[in-house]
Structure formats: C-alpha cells, structure tokens
Motif scaffolding. Structure first.
Motif, PDB file in Angstrom:
ATOM      1  N   ARG A   1     -14.832  15.286  17.791  1.00 30.37           N
ATOM      2  CA  ARG A   1     -14.317  15.713  16.491  1.00 30.37           C
ATOM      3  C   ARG A   1     -12.974  16.426  16.632  1.00 30.37           C
ATOM      4  NH1 ARG A   1     -16.507  19.444  14.120  1.00 30.37           N
ATOM      5  NH2 ARG A   1     -15.889  18.876  12.001  1.00 30.37           N
TER       6      ARG A   1
ATOM      7  N   TRP B   1      -8.570  15.997  10.586  1.00 28.36           N
ATOM      8  CA  TRP B   1      -9.415  16.094   9.400  1.00 28.36           C
ATOM      9  C   TRP B   1      -8.611  16.411   8.138  1.00 28.36           C
ATOM     10  CZ3 TRP B   1     -13.712  13.838  10.322  1.00 28.36           C
ATOM     11  CH2 TRP B   1     -14.288  13.915  11.596  1.00 28.36           C
TER      12      TRP B   1
ATOM     13  N   GLY C   1     -19.214  19.619   9.364  1.00 25.26           N
ATOM     14  CA  GLY C   1     -19.143  18.960  10.659  1.00 25.26           C
ATOM     15  C   GLY C   1     -20.204  17.886  10.831  1.00 25.26           C
TER      16      GLY C   1
ATOM     17  N   GLN D   1     -19.326  14.886   8.622  1.00 31.15           N
ATOM     18  CA  GLN D   1     -18.228  14.113   9.207  1.00 31.15           C
ATOM     19  C   GLN D   1     -18.732  13.237  10.356  1.00 31.15           C
ATOM     20  OE1 GLN D   1     -15.609  17.342  10.211  1.00 31.15           O
ATOM     21  NE2 GLN D   1     -14.546  17.313   8.233  1.00 31.15           N
ATOM     22  N   GLN D   2     -19.630  13.786  11.157  1.00 28.53           N
ATOM     23  CA  GLN D   2     -20.166  13.013  12.268  1.00 28.53           C
ATOM     24  C   GLN D   2     -20.959  11.816  11.754  1.00 28.53           C
ATOM     25  OE1 GLN D   2     -19.365  14.055  15.611  1.00 28.53           O
ATOM     26  NE2 GLN D   2     -19.858  11.900  15.783  1.00 28.53           N
TER      27      GLN D   2
END
Length: 239
Positions: A78, A83, A137, A140-141
C-alpha cells in the motif's frame, strides 16, 4: 509450474538477493517470510522484470515469466500506491482490463461484468463511485484484490496484503485465496506475520538475502532457521 533459477540482484555493487532457486506449484498458497531488508519485495519485482537482475531466470510453464505478464496479477504494498490520485473505485478495478480492452476504447460487456463480479465478491460494490483515497486501509486492499480478480490471471503476487487491515478483510482475502487455489492458480504472498495466519499457507519461503529454507511450516520455522534469518530466537513461533 513457476520456477526460479539462480536469481540474483545487486544494487550499486551490494548484493540484495543471492542466487535464489525454488519452484512454485499451482494450487498452492506460498508465503514469503523474512526480516525487513531481506529482499522479499525485491524478489517479486525481480521475478516480474521490474528491477534488473544480475543473473538467473524465472520460468512459467517453460517460458520466461516476464514475457507472459498478461497472466500475472501483482498487488504491491500500500505504501507504493498514490492514494491521492483522483480515481474512483470502479476505474481502479477496470484498469485490470486495459490490456484486453486497449487504450481509449470502451470496455466490453464482459470486462464490465468481470469488474462488477469482483467488486461484489470483496463486498465493495456499493463503494464503486467513491474516490479510492476516501476508503480505509482494509477497503483499499479489497479494491486491489478485486482488481487482481478482474484480471483473470494465472499467477498472483501479493506484497504485504495484510498490513493495517481489519479482521473482516483478512477473512475475505484468505477466502479468495482458497478459491484461487481451487482453480489451480499460483499464489505468492509476502508477509511479516509470524502468528496464527501461517497455518493458512501450504508452503513457506524464508529469506534473508538468500533462501534460508523452503518447505512446510514445520520444516521452515525451526529454531536454527529463525536464528539465521532474524538473528535472534523467536520463541513464540511454533512449527
């Protein structure tokens, strides 16, 4: 079969990876372990041809892997992703279909159906119009996992997919890994976790600039191997 033969990488004269050789069987979930700076991420990048190698080959079904990148899905750490880039969840997943669709062409109905199915599979369909930077997070993953599914690859590389995610996302990721295994896909996952999640892996690779051990959990996580890789005794790790 995915085979790595005598792969070595050097940066500015310093050895980062030293003559690694191993084989990955389809239908297995393979975990890559090792301390910070062990060369885990470099290994994946070298296998994909993203960093120059000093020597060695990476073959998939007898051909150079770097010549078959359409068959590979790669989810980086990440920390390597911007982002703040203004892109929606839907467009991130649709990027997986760019090669099949072509630049500046409207995605086919099949590509759109694959993207929709992938988002629904990871529980993120309702977020499809959100900006990727607005998500947590774990969310997003899940989006990048969906993108890898939409690609319909045969080989999957995941770099630290469990960092800073919630338990629900972790369970979804492992469920999908099991589905991909059942489809006889090849999966390589870089992880820092030496806890209970290790039971999920069929095969482990333990690195510290060289391959220290490869095999089943009980074969790899011995006291001697842990000492050699990490430089100290991790007594809480049980094989």
């Amino acid at each position: 079969m995915l085979e790595v033969q005598n792969l070595a990488v050097s940066y500015q004269g310093e050895c980062v990876l030293k003559s690694l050789s191993f084989k990955l069987e389809p239908g297995q979930l393979v975990g890559v372990l090792g301390p910070n700076g062990a060369g885990k991420s470099t290994l994946v990048k070298a296998m994909l041809g993203l960093v120059p190698t000093r020597c060695g080959r990476v073959l998939y079904e007898g051909r150079q892997l770097k010549d078959q990148l359409r068959r590979v899905a790669y989810v980086p750490q990440r920390s390597q992703i911007d982002w703040d880039y203004p892109v929606t969840v839907w467009n991130v997943v649709m990027m997986a279909r760019t090669v099949q669709t072509g630049w500046f062409r409207k995605p086919s109905r099949q590509s759109q159906e694959l993207a929709s199915s992938a988002l629904q599979r990871v529980g993120m369909w309702e977020y499809r119009s959100r900006q990727i930077g607005e998500l947590s997070g774990g969310q997003q993953q899940r989006i990048f996992l969906a993108r890898s599914l939409a690609q319909q690859a045969d080989v999957f590389f995941f770099d630290e997919p469990f960092n800073a995610i919630d338990k629900t996302t972790e369970e979804i990721v492992f469920d999908i890994f099991r589905e991909l295994k059942a489809q006889n896909k090849t999966l390589l996952v870089i992880s820092h976790d030496l806890g209970e999640t290790l039971k999920q892996y069929d095969h482990l690779l333990l690195l510290n600039k060289q391959l220290i051990a490869a095999g089943l959990r009980r074969e790899v996580l011995t006291a001697a191997n842990i000492q050699k890789a990490y430089g100290y005794d991790l007594s809480l790790v049980s094989a």
